[in-house]
Design a protein around this motif. Sequence first.
Motif, PDB file in Angstrom:
ATOM      1  N   HIS A 189     -17.535   2.372  -9.105  1.00  0.00           N
ATOM      2  CA  HIS A 189     -18.220   3.238  -9.923  1.00  0.00           C
ATOM      3  C   HIS A 189     -18.686   2.323 -11.557  1.00  0.00           C
ATOM      4  CE1 HIS A 189     -19.195   6.293 -13.029  1.00  0.00           C
ATOM      5  NE2 HIS A 189     -19.170   7.233 -12.028  1.00  0.00           N
ATOM      6  N   GLY A 190     -19.608   2.352 -11.718  1.00  0.00           N
ATOM      7  CA  GLY A 190     -19.758   1.360 -13.109  1.00  0.00           C
ATOM      8  C   GLY A 190     -19.142   1.990 -14.399  1.00  0.00           C
ATOM      9  N   VAL A 191     -19.055   1.132 -15.499  1.00  0.00           N
ATOM     10  CA  VAL A 191     -18.838   1.336 -16.671  1.00  0.00           C
ATOM     11  C   VAL A 191     -19.515   0.551 -17.612  1.00  0.00           C
ATOM     12  CG1 VAL A 191     -16.458   2.159 -15.992  1.00  0.00           C
ATOM     13  CG2 VAL A 191     -16.702  -0.130 -16.893  1.00  0.00           C
ATOM     14  N   PRO A 192     -19.795   1.203 -18.796  1.00  0.00           N
ATOM     15  CA  PRO A 192     -20.237  -0.048 -19.752  1.00  0.00           C
ATOM     16  C   PRO A 192     -19.419  -1.138 -20.157  1.00  0.00           C
ATOM     17  CG  PRO A 192     -20.404   2.421 -20.606  1.00  0.00           C
ATOM     18  CD  PRO A 192     -19.161   2.250 -19.460  1.00  0.00           C
ATOM     19  N   GLU A 193     -20.351  -2.491 -20.191  1.00  0.00           N
ATOM     20  CA  GLU A 193     -19.585  -3.635 -20.666  1.00  0.00           C
ATOM     21  C   GLU A 193     -18.567  -3.423 -21.545  1.00  0.00           C
ATOM     22  OE1 GLU A 193     -22.429  -6.586 -20.908  1.00  0.00           O
ATOM     23  OE2 GLU A 193     -22.882  -6.693 -18.819  1.00  0.00           O
ATOM     24  N   ARG A 194     -18.926  -2.664 -22.730  1.00  0.00           N
ATOM     25  CA  ARG A 194     -18.001  -2.423 -23.791  1.00  0.00           C
ATOM     26  C   ARG A 194     -16.700  -1.839 -23.559  1.00  0.00           C
ATOM     27  NH1 ARG A 194     -21.994   1.658 -24.572  1.00  0.00           N
ATOM     28  NH2 ARG A 194     -21.134   3.639 -24.740  1.00  0.00           N
ATOM     29  N   HIS A 195     -16.757  -1.069 -22.382  1.00  0.00           N
ATOM     30  CA  HIS A 195     -15.434  -0.363 -22.241  1.00  0.00           C
ATOM     31  C   HIS A 195     -14.644  -1.437 -21.892  1.00  0.00           C
ATOM     32  CE1 HIS A 195     -16.246   4.109 -21.025  1.00  0.00           C
ATOM     33  NE2 HIS A 195     -17.028   3.631 -22.346  1.00  0.00           N
ATOM     34  N   ILE A 196     -14.940  -2.538 -20.952  1.00  0.00           N
ATOM     35  CA  ILE A 196     -14.274  -3.778 -20.495  1.00  0.00           C
ATOM     36  C   ILE A 196     -13.736  -4.621 -21.852  1.00  0.00           C
ATOM     37  CG2 ILE A 196     -14.207  -5.799 -19.104  1.00  0.00           C
ATOM     38  CD1 ILE A 196     -14.497  -3.236 -17.625  1.00  0.00           C
ATOM     39  N   ARG A 197     -14.454  -4.873 -22.831  1.00  0.00           N
ATOM     40  CA  ARG A 197     -14.142  -5.395 -24.072  1.00  0.00           C
ATOM     41  C   ARG A 197     -13.257  -4.633 -24.796  1.00  0.00           C
ATOM     42  NH1 ARG A 197     -19.691  -6.369 -24.121  1.00  0.00           N
ATOM     43  NH2 ARG A 197     -20.327  -8.729 -23.837  1.00  0.00           N
ATOM     44  N   LYS A 198     -13.159  -3.343 -24.641  1.00  0.00           N
ATOM     45  CA  LYS A 198     -12.134  -2.588 -25.395  1.00  0.00           C
ATOM     46  C   LYS A 198     -10.890  -2.366 -25.018  1.00  0.00           C
ATOM     47  CE  LYS A 198     -15.469   0.880 -27.709  1.00  0.00           C
ATOM     48  NZ  LYS A 198     -15.672   2.267 -28.060  1.00  0.00           N
ATOM     49  N   SER A 199     -10.890  -2.432 -23.650  1.00  0.00           N
ATOM     50  CA  SER A 199      -9.540  -2.742 -22.802  1.00  0.00           C
ATOM     51  C   SER A 199      -8.909  -3.970 -22.791  1.00  0.00           C
ATOM     52  CB  SER A 199      -9.837  -2.027 -21.293  1.00  0.00           C
ATOM     53  OG  SER A 199     -10.105  -0.811 -21.278  1.00  0.00           O
ATOM     54  N   ASP A 200      -9.569  -5.094 -23.402  1.00  0.00           N
ATOM     55  CA  ASP A 200      -9.143  -6.419 -23.376  1.00  0.00           C
ATOM     56  C   ASP A 200      -8.036  -6.614 -24.278  1.00  0.00           C
ATOM     57  OD1 ASP A 200      -8.769  -9.181 -23.279  1.00  0.00           O
ATOM     58  OD2 ASP A 200     -10.954  -9.824 -23.922  1.00  0.00           O
ATOM     59  N   LYS A 243     -16.531 -13.122   6.516  1.00  0.00           N
ATOM     60  CA  LYS A 243     -16.912 -14.280   5.993  1.00  0.00           C
ATOM     61  C   LYS A 243     -17.828 -14.466   4.575  1.00  0.00           C
ATOM     62  CE  LYS A 243     -17.702 -15.813  10.873  1.00  0.00           C
ATOM     63  NZ  LYS A 243     -18.697 -16.235  11.938  1.00  0.00           N
ATOM     64  N   ASN A 244     -17.683 -15.262   3.819  1.00  0.00           N
ATOM     65  CA  ASN A 244     -18.220 -15.567   2.734  1.00  0.00           C
ATOM     66  C   ASN A 244     -19.896 -15.156   2.688  1.00  0.00           C
ATOM     67  OD1 ASN A 244     -15.996 -15.862   1.148  1.00  0.00           O
ATOM     68  ND2 ASN A 244     -16.327 -18.142   1.314  1.00  0.00           N
ATOM     69  N   GLY A 245     -20.535 -14.395   2.008  1.00  0.00           N
ATOM     70  CA  GLY A 245     -21.868 -14.107   2.107  1.00  0.00           C
ATOM     71  C   GLY A 245     -22.128 -12.847   2.748  1.00  0.00           C
ATOM     72  N   THR A 246     -21.297 -12.418   3.571  1.00  0.00           N
ATOM     73  CA  THR A 246     -21.433 -11.055   4.500  1.00  0.00           C
ATOM     74  C   THR A 246     -21.041  -9.929   3.714  1.00  0.00           C
ATOM     75  OG1 THR A 246     -19.360 -11.234   5.389  1.00  0.00           O
ATOM     76  CG2 THR A 246     -21.073 -12.359   6.660  1.00  0.00           C
ATOM     77  N   TYR A 247     -20.523 -10.199   2.266  1.00  0.00           N
ATOM     78  CA  TYR A 247     -19.953  -8.896   1.477  1.00  0.00           C
ATOM     79  C   TYR A 247     -20.412  -9.156   0.171  1.00  0.00           C
ATOM     80  CZ  TYR A 247     -15.895 -11.714   0.603  1.00  0.00           C
ATOM     81  OH  TYR A 247     -14.993 -12.843   0.244  1.00  0.00           O
ATOM     82  N   SER A 248     -20.397  -8.357  -0.635  1.00  0.00           N
ATOM     83  CA  SER A 248     -20.447  -8.327  -2.300  1.00  0.00           C
ATOM     84  C   SER A 248     -19.878  -7.162  -2.906  1.00  0.00           C
ATOM     85  CB  SER A 248     -21.926  -8.783  -2.495  1.00  0.00           C
ATOM     86  OG  SER A 248     -22.902  -7.746  -1.916  1.00  0.00           O
ATOM     87  N   THR A 249     -19.692  -7.235  -4.139  1.00  0.00           N
ATOM     88  CA  THR A 249     -19.318  -6.311  -5.096  1.00  0.00           C
ATOM     89  C   THR A 249     -20.159  -5.959  -5.810  1.00  0.00           C
ATOM     90  OG1 THR A 249     -17.031  -6.892  -4.886  1.00  0.00           O
ATOM     91  CG2 THR A 249     -17.829  -5.760  -6.907  1.00  0.00           C
ATOM     92  N   THR A 250     -20.848  -4.549  -5.923  1.00  0.00           N
ATOM     93  CA  THR A 250     -21.540  -3.916  -6.934  1.00  0.00           C
ATOM     94  C   THR A 250     -21.208  -2.788  -7.577  1.00  0.00           C
ATOM     95  OG1 THR A 250     -22.401  -2.528  -5.072  1.00  0.00           O
ATOM     96  CG2 THR A 250     -23.532  -4.669  -5.329  1.00  0.00           C
ATOM     97  N   PHE A 251     -21.651  -2.166  -8.513  1.00  0.00           N
ATOM     98  CA  PHE A 251     -21.190  -1.221  -9.555  1.00  0.00           C
ATOM     99  C   PHE A 251     -22.629  -0.196  -9.620  1.00  0.00           C
ATOM    100  CE2 PHE A 251     -19.187  -4.858 -10.798  1.00  0.00           C
ATOM    101  CZ  PHE A 251     -17.831  -4.455 -10.693  1.00  0.00           C
ATOM    102  N   GLN A 252     -21.919   1.197  -9.405  1.00  0.00           N
ATOM    103  CA  GLN A 252     -23.069   2.214  -9.293  1.00  0.00           C
ATOM    104  C   GLN A 252     -22.896   3.349 -10.461  1.00  0.00           C
ATOM    105  OE1 GLN A 252     -20.785   3.887  -5.564  1.00  0.00           O
ATOM    106  NE2 GLN A 252     -21.397   5.654  -6.543  1.00  0.00           N
ATOM    107  N   SER A 253     -23.792   4.344 -10.455  1.00  0.00           N
ATOM    108  CA  SER A 253     -23.742   5.517 -11.425  1.00  0.00           C
ATOM    109  C   SER A 253     -23.872   5.145 -12.894  1.00  0.00           C
ATOM    110  CB  SER A 253     -22.021   6.218 -11.359  1.00  0.00           C
ATOM    111  OG  SER A 253     -22.064   6.362  -9.772  1.00  0.00           O
ATOM    112  N   ARG A 254     -24.696   4.035 -13.353  1.00  0.00           N
ATOM    113  CA  ARG A 254     -24.782   4.043 -14.407  1.00  0.00           C
ATOM    114  C   ARG A 254     -25.386   5.026 -15.434  1.00  0.00           C
ATOM    115  NH1 ARG A 254     -28.587   1.011 -11.486  1.00  0.00           N
ATOM    116  NH2 ARG A 254     -30.550   0.964 -12.636  1.00  0.00           N
ATOM    117  N   LEU A 255     -25.468   5.351 -16.687  1.00  0.00           N
ATOM    118  CA  LEU A 255     -25.862   6.247 -17.508  1.00  0.00           C
ATOM    119  C   LEU A 255     -26.339   5.740 -18.742  1.00  0.00           C
ATOM    120  CD1 LEU A 255     -26.032   9.405 -18.057  1.00  0.00           C
ATOM    121  CD2 LEU A 255     -23.829   9.518 -18.988  1.00  0.00           C
TER     122      LEU A 255
END
Length: 356
Positions: A189-200, A243-255
């Motif tokens: 699940h995605g979150v706004p980038e500012r949430h990451i900064r606020k939790s820093d 193996k590297n290149g066969t998987y990746s991390t992504t984020f969904q549900s932006r608003l």
Amino acid sequence: MSKGILLVNLGSPDSPNPKDVKKYLGEFLMDERVIDVPLWARNLLVKGIILNTRPKASAKAYQKIWWEEGSPLIVLSERLQEKVQQNVNFPVALAMRYGSMTLKKGLQELVDKGCTEIMTIPLYPQFAMATTETIDVKVDELVAAHFPNVNITRTPAFYHRKDYIDVLSKSIAEKLEGLDYEHILFSYHGVPERHIRKSDISNGNCKMNGKCCFKKGSPQHEFCYRHQCEITTINVAKKLGLKNGTYSTTFQSRLGFDPWLKPYTDRTIERMGKAGIKKMAIVTPAFVSDCLETLEEIAMEGEEIFHEVGGEQFTVIPCLNDRDDFAQVLSNMIEEWVGNGQPSQSSLATTAEKNL
């Protein structure tokens, strides 16, 4: 002191009709840790715009995934609670952060059973301001106002527990057994980038460039959602031998229009399909219970996007839901709390973090 456990999930509308969906969205989106703007702006956005435009569309989405027994998230959470209760000798209650199954009702249920020491377990593997933190804050408010004789123990994020990684990896391996796939997406699940900064908690060390997520020993990792998602993926990939290149991390549900964590799941699905990927699998490790975001946004909308751009096989891996082995992970956390006062640090799998 008599002990009790409160499992907490997100919540759901009482029904998939627009009126109930509007009520639920209103409570959810007016939370200052979900839409973290000044109250006047949140009122304008939520009450002035979103609640006048979104409930009908959201109700149609809920109608697509609604079960005969009710909301999938509620039903699956209740099944999970029953299994955890069978494993432990202490009262286990279930509550939701939003909706009719309130935190107050959950706490009251335990207090009525004589519990004066309660362990809260937010059903979120990774910490986020809009999930774990809002539960912790609301519980504190309720205890101060209504349950002054109750002591609360908070459960830390469990994204790096060995038993959790083992179970998550097993659930993925079971679904992929015998399956010919080219790429697996770990969609959080995605979150706004500012949430990451606020939790820093490191006073601005977070650069939002991905590099600090892998900086060894960074104290902000305890509260960095992005770091915890990345580490979850790495630990599972190592467990499964991906193996590297066969998987990746992504984020969904932006608003909205503010920058959210990238890369975006929907755009990644589209890009990979256009690039010639024909067989994709997708897992959603930020969710422990299948819900609107997994059953409709990923399993329906995501698959549609993939097929539209030439993809052929789109495999959705279920959430952990009410698996017996996942119920045992939560039971292990409870037993550690009973024996040690908190989940044992020896149960944490920090392989990826140690190797940073």
